[in-house]
Design an enzyme around this catalytic site. Structure first.
Site, PDB file in Angstrom:
ATOM      1  N   THR A 116       0.876  -1.152  -0.062  1.00 35.30           N
ATOM      2  CA  THR A 116       0.113  -0.007   0.194  1.00 35.30           C
ATOM      3  C   THR A 116       1.103   1.250   0.072  1.00 35.30           C
ATOM      4  O   THR A 116       1.898   1.282   0.778  1.00 35.30           O
ATOM      5  CB  THR A 116      -0.814  -0.120   1.210  1.00 35.30           C
ATOM      6  OG1 THR A 116      -1.611  -1.147   1.176  1.00 35.30           O
ATOM      7  CG2 THR A 116      -1.948   1.125   1.153  1.00 35.30           C
ATOM      8  N   GLU A 137      -3.814  -4.802  -2.391  1.00 41.01           N
ATOM      9  CA  GLU A 137      -4.139  -6.014  -2.118  1.00 41.01           C
ATOM     10  C   GLU A 137      -5.181  -5.873  -0.807  1.00 41.01           C
ATOM     11  O   GLU A 137      -5.153  -4.834  -0.276  1.00 41.01           O
ATOM     12  CB  GLU A 137      -2.890  -6.535  -1.459  1.00 41.01           C
ATOM     13  CG  GLU A 137      -3.180  -8.061  -0.654  1.00 41.01           C
ATOM     14  CD  GLU A 137      -3.877  -9.059  -1.639  1.00 41.01           C
ATOM     15  OE1 GLU A 137      -3.116  -9.283  -2.761  1.00 41.01           O
ATOM     16  OE2 GLU A 137      -4.797  -9.605  -1.314  1.00 41.01           O
ATOM     17  N   ARG A 140      -7.426 -10.024   4.335  1.00 45.87           N
ATOM     18  CA  ARG A 140      -7.301  -9.798   5.791  1.00 45.87           C
ATOM     19  C   ARG A 140      -6.229 -11.014   6.306  1.00 45.87           C
ATOM     20  O   ARG A 140      -6.650 -12.108   6.001  1.00 45.87           O
ATOM     21  CB  ARG A 140      -8.747  -9.952   6.387  1.00 45.87           C
ATOM     22  CG  ARG A 140      -9.763  -8.874   6.088  1.00 45.87           C
ATOM     23  CD  ARG A 140     -11.207  -9.300   6.041  1.00 45.87           C
ATOM     24  NE  ARG A 140     -11.303 -10.237   5.278  1.00 45.87           N
ATOM     25  CZ  ARG A 140     -12.619 -10.852   5.129  1.00 45.87           C
ATOM     26  NH1 ARG A 140     -13.587 -10.548   5.805  1.00 45.87           N
ATOM     27  NH2 ARG A 140     -12.975 -11.835   4.025  1.00 45.87           N
ATOM     28  N   GLU A 141      -5.727 -11.056   7.390  1.00 38.54           N
ATOM     29  CA  GLU A 141      -5.055 -11.682   7.910  1.00 38.54           C
ATOM     30  C   GLU A 141      -5.427 -13.060   8.309  1.00 38.54           C
ATOM     31  O   GLU A 141      -4.845 -14.223   8.290  1.00 38.54           O
ATOM     32  CB  GLU A 141      -3.796 -11.081   9.071  1.00 38.54           C
ATOM     33  CG  GLU A 141      -2.944 -10.101   8.142  1.00 38.54           C
ATOM     34  CD  GLU A 141      -2.148  -9.312   9.118  1.00 38.54           C
ATOM     35  OE1 GLU A 141      -2.247  -9.459  10.184  1.00 38.54           O
ATOM     36  OE2 GLU A 141      -1.432  -8.388   8.708  1.00 38.54           O
ATOM     37  N   LYS A 197      -7.423   1.702  -2.724  1.00 34.69           N
ATOM     38  CA  LYS A 197      -6.907   0.954  -1.601  1.00 34.69           C
ATOM     39  C   LYS A 197      -7.224   1.831  -0.461  1.00 34.69           C
ATOM     40  O   LYS A 197      -7.816   1.342   0.506  1.00 34.69           O
ATOM     41  CB  LYS A 197      -5.601   0.467  -1.816  1.00 34.69           C
ATOM     42  CG  LYS A 197      -4.883   0.077  -0.763  1.00 34.69           C
ATOM     43  CD  LYS A 197      -5.387  -1.270  -0.362  1.00 34.69           C
ATOM     44  CE  LYS A 197      -5.182  -1.654   1.171  1.00 34.69           C
ATOM     45  NZ  LYS A 197      -5.740  -2.696   1.807  1.00 34.69           N
ATOM     46  N   ASN A 201     -10.009   1.498   2.960  1.00 35.47           N
ATOM     47  CA  ASN A 201      -9.688   1.242   4.492  1.00 35.47           C
ATOM     48  C   ASN A 201     -10.223   2.267   5.227  1.00 35.47           C
ATOM     49  O   ASN A 201     -10.711   2.184   6.409  1.00 35.47           O
ATOM     50  CB  ASN A 201      -8.105   1.168   4.435  1.00 35.47           C
ATOM     51  CG  ASN A 201      -7.715  -0.403   4.210  1.00 35.47           C
ATOM     52  OD1 ASN A 201      -8.624  -1.333   4.203  1.00 35.47           O
ATOM     53  ND2 ASN A 201      -6.578  -0.812   4.453  1.00 35.47           N
ATOM     54  N   CYS A 253      -3.082  -2.546   8.985  1.00 34.71           N
ATOM     55  CA  CYS A 253      -3.217  -1.670   7.924  1.00 34.71           C
ATOM     56  C   CYS A 253      -4.220  -0.399   8.221  1.00 34.71           C
ATOM     57  O   CYS A 253      -4.110   0.728   7.921  1.00 34.71           O
ATOM     58  CB  CYS A 253      -4.074  -2.307   6.762  1.00 34.71           C
ATOM     59  SG  CYS A 253      -2.779  -3.664   6.049  1.00 34.71           S
ATOM     60  N   ASP A 257      -3.380   3.337   7.438  1.00 32.99           N
ATOM     61  CA  ASP A 257      -3.619   3.638   5.988  1.00 32.99           C
ATOM     62  C   ASP A 257      -4.531   4.945   5.956  1.00 32.99           C
ATOM     63  O   ASP A 257      -4.572   5.854   5.288  1.00 32.99           O
ATOM     64  CB  ASP A 257      -4.550   2.553   5.242  1.00 32.99           C
ATOM     65  CG  ASP A 257      -3.565   1.478   4.891  1.00 32.99           C
ATOM     66  OD1 ASP A 257      -2.472   1.671   5.173  1.00 32.99           O
ATOM     67  OD2 ASP A 257      -3.956   0.442   4.045  1.00 32.99           O
TER      68      ASP A 257
HETATM   69  N1  LIG Z   1      -1.103  -7.586   6.118  1.00 35.82           N
HETATM   70  C1  LIG Z   1      -2.346  -7.300   5.542  1.00 35.82           C
HETATM   71  O1  LIG Z   1      -3.351  -7.895   5.781  1.00 35.82           O
HETATM   72  C2  LIG Z   1      -2.253  -6.453   4.208  1.00 35.82           C
HETATM   73  C3  LIG Z   1      -3.379  -6.226   3.294  1.00 35.82           C
HETATM   74  C4  LIG Z   1      -3.202  -5.334   2.203  1.00 35.82           C
HETATM   75  C5  LIG Z   1      -2.245  -4.664   2.075  1.00 35.82           C
HETATM   76  N2  LIG Z   1      -1.009  -4.914   2.923  1.00 35.82           N
HETATM   77  C6  LIG Z   1      -0.053  -4.148   2.521  1.00 35.82           C
HETATM   78  O2  LIG Z   1       1.055  -4.838   1.951  1.00 35.82           O
HETATM   79  C7  LIG Z   1       2.433  -4.491   2.348  1.00 35.82           C
HETATM   80  C8  LIG Z   1       3.221  -5.756   2.989  1.00 35.82           C
HETATM   81  O3  LIG Z   1       2.391  -5.894   4.180  1.00 35.82           O
HETATM   82  P1  LIG Z   1       2.551  -7.289   5.001  1.00 35.82           P
HETATM   83  O4  LIG Z   1       1.666  -7.367   6.073  1.00 35.82           O
HETATM   84  O5  LIG Z   1       2.769  -8.426   4.261  1.00 35.82           O
HETATM   85  O6  LIG Z   1       4.105  -6.962   5.763  1.00 35.82           O
HETATM   86  P2  LIG Z   1       4.881  -8.110   6.612  1.00 35.82           P
HETATM   87  O7  LIG Z   1       5.726  -7.113   7.590  1.00 35.82           O
HETATM   88  O8  LIG Z   1       4.107  -9.238   7.007  1.00 35.82           O
HETATM   89  O9  LIG Z   1       6.005  -8.562   5.411  1.00 35.82           O
HETATM   90  C9  LIG Z   1       7.099  -7.701   4.649  1.00 35.82           C
HETATM   91  C10 LIG Z   1       8.087  -8.802   4.501  1.00 35.82           C
HETATM   92  O10 LIG Z   1       9.221  -8.063   3.770  1.00 35.82           O
HETATM   93  C11 LIG Z   1      10.153  -8.492   4.179  1.00 35.82           C
HETATM   94  N3  LIG Z   1      11.267  -7.441   3.831  1.00 35.82           N
HETATM   95  C12 LIG Z   1      11.384  -6.107   4.453  1.00 35.82           C
HETATM   96  N4  LIG Z   1      12.214  -5.245   3.371  1.00 35.82           N
HETATM   97  C13 LIG Z   1      12.708  -6.220   2.670  1.00 35.82           C
HETATM   98  C14 LIG Z   1      13.720  -5.964   1.360  1.00 35.82           C
HETATM   99  N5  LIG Z   1      14.154  -5.061   1.241  1.00 35.82           N
HETATM  100  N6  LIG Z   1      13.757  -7.082   0.628  1.00 35.82           N
HETATM  101  C15 LIG Z   1      12.928  -8.442   0.450  1.00 35.82           C
HETATM  102  N7  LIG Z   1      12.169  -8.450   1.774  1.00 35.82           N
HETATM  103  C16 LIG Z   1      12.129  -7.261   2.646  1.00 35.82           C
HETATM  104  C17 LIG Z   1      10.232  -8.622   5.832  1.00 35.82           C
HETATM  105  O11 LIG Z   1      11.080  -9.391   6.016  1.00 35.82           O
HETATM  106  C18 LIG Z   1       8.924  -9.253   5.723  1.00 35.82           C
HETATM  107  O12 LIG Z   1       8.886 -10.656   5.713  1.00 35.82           O
HETATM  108  C19 LIG Z   1       2.238  -3.480   3.201  1.00 35.82           C
HETATM  109  O13 LIG Z   1       2.261  -2.017   2.271  1.00 35.82           O
HETATM  110  C20 LIG Z   1       0.821  -3.227   3.660  1.00 35.82           C
HETATM  111  O14 LIG Z   1       0.332  -2.127   4.157  1.00 35.82           O
HETATM  112  C21 LIG Z   1      -1.047  -5.643   3.995  1.00 35.82           C
END
Ligand SMILES: NC(=O)c1ccc[n+]([C@@H]2O[C@H](COP(=O)([O-])OP(=O)(O)OC[C@H]3O[C@@H](n4cnc5c(N)ncnc54)[C@H](O)[C@@H]3O)[C@@H](O)[C@H]2O)c1
Length: 389
Positions: A116, A137, A140-141, A197, A201, A253, A257
């Site tokens: 995001t 994306e 929801r987790e 997005k 939210n 999020c 957000d």
């Molecule tokens: N979690 C959700 O439910 C959700 C839903 C929609 C959108 N998003 C968005 O998606 C994005 C990711 O969210 P998430 O929950 O998956 O985050 P997260 O923290 O679970 O995962 C991020 C991953 O990226 C890795 N990482 C960090 N820097 C890196 C780099 N330079 N190279 C390679 N890997 C690297 C971290 O080790 C981690 O495993 C965010 O922008 C979030 O806002 C998340």
């Protein structure tokens, strides 16, 4: 088969890996060695039993810690974008770096931002000479499988006519992998996709804040919140869903957000977004005051640290904020949280035995009621009136 490289295997990256694994060659990269190793060994941070019951087996996801020398068709960037309170915007450092590296290393690939981002981010990268797609994306987790295999909608944003074919090809790949082939799709500009997005939210946060504010009123006036909500929600324009009071919205999020959307407004007039953010803070204060008034001097037990049922983590959880608010009011708290591995959390004792926890507290504060609490409902403090998220 298409080759898909996923960079950042957190919740979003993992969901993408699972989505594409049968119809594409999937390569995964995560900067954290610990995370990469645990994924390669089949250990996810998810609630494994829930996950197992959906997928049947735990597929292993071989994860590297640096970009491989391959020619991927698609590179998906699923990197964290935390909100930075100082700059009042998302911290996009990891994304900036990986975009630069991937554009250089994979000049013929379609690079897709899944993180995001602030509205206008993808276009700003194009101005720096990098051609990207943005695909929001919505997962929801705690319902990762459902959300990824049966998504509510698929959106791909692009800016250049020459990227339209790339956007379509990416959309086709997703459509080939999801269970629901009739899912609605939208191709738009990258700014529109980014805005969709953040506005989605914001709406969800506003709706949570609305029902929580209704519940504040019911709490103070001694009214039955459940009856009020039932009556309000019978209007089909409002609907009987996503209307269950909580201690506040939280998770990774919604808090960040809403703040990021607010900062995108700049000089544009707005009232609702700031009000949503403020209402959420006031809600937690109202709940903390109510708990302190009722239970000061007693032993207060927090049942789970997450605000949601079955959540695999407690990032930005209202329960954690409540802990701090109660500390200011000198209320003693002990915690039951089976996914925490330490003996204490932020100075509060963690009890790992559920029965010992129940027996040693005067009241159980629970954001959400689950089956384990059913025999002890007379000891529970909650605002969960419909026993669902
Ligand atoms: N979690 C959700 O439910 C959700 C839903 C929609 C959108 N998003 C968005 O998606 C994005 C990711 O969210 P998430 O929950 O998956 O985050 P997260 O923290 O679970 O995962 C991020 C991953 O990226 C890795 N990482 C960090 N820097 C890196 C780099 N330079 N190279 C390679 N890997 C690297 C971290 O080790 C981690 O495993 C965010 O922008 C979030 O806002 C998340």
């Amino acid at each position: 088969m298409s080759k898909v490289l996923i960079v950042g295997i957190g919740y979003v990256g993992l969901a993408q890996a699972l989505l594409f694994r049968e119809k594409a060659d999937v390569y995964c990269v995560d900067a954290s060695k610990e995370r990469a190793d645990s994924l390669s060994n089949g250990n996810y941070r998810l609630n494994d039993s829930l996950f197992l019951s959906r997928f049947g087996t735990i597929p292993k996801i071989e994860t590297l810690t640096s970009l491989p020398k391959i020619n991927p068709d698609f590179v998906l960037l699923c990197l964290p974008t935390d909100y930075d309170e100082q700059t009042r915007s998302f911290d996009t450092k990891a994304l900036d770096e990986e975009i630069k590296k991937c554009s250089k290393m994979y000049p013929n690939s379609s690079i897709v931002i899944k993180s995001t981002v602030p509205i206008g981010y993808t276009l700003s990268k194009k101005k720096e000479g990098m051609s990207l797609l943005f695909s929001p994306e919505f997962l929801r987790e705690n319902t990762l499988y459902e959300d990824v295999m049966k998504p509510s909608r698929l959106i791909v944003g692009y800016d250049d006519e020459k990227d339209k074919e790339k956007a379509k090809a990416y959309m086709d790949l997703i459509l080939n992998c999801v269970e629901d082939k009739n899912v609605r799709t939208i191709l738009s500009s990258s700014m529109e996709a980014e805005a969709i997005k953040l506005f989605s939210n914001e709406y969800l946060a506003m709706r949570v804040a609305y029902f929580n504010e209704l519940d504040n009123f019911a709490l103070k006036k001694g009214l039955n919140s459940k009856t009020l909500i039932e009556g309000v929600s019978l209007d089909p324009r409002i609907g009987d869903f996503y209307n269950n009071p909580s201690f506040g919205y939280g998770g990774y999020c919604l808090p960040k957000d809403t703040k990021a959307l607010l900062s995108c407004y700049g000089d544009i007039p707005e009232d609702l977004i700031s009000a949503t953010i403020l209402a959420n803070e006031h809600r937690k204060q109202t709940i903390a005051e109510d708990i302190a008034k009722r239970y000061k001097g007693k032993t207060v037990g927090f049942y789970r640290l997450s605000g949601k049922k079955d959540s695999p983590n407690f990032r930005s959880s209202p329960m954690v904020d409540l802990l701090f608010l109660l500390k200011e009011k000198n209320v003693d708290v002990i915690i039951y949280e089976p996914i925490a591995r330490e003996d204490s959390f932020k100075g509060y004792p963690l009890v790992d035995d559920f029965q010992r926890f129940v027996d040693s507290v005067d009241v159980i504060v629970a954001s959400r009621i689950d089956e384990r609490l059913n025999p002890y409902l007379n000891k529970v403090y909650t605002r969960d009136v419909s026993h669902r998220d």
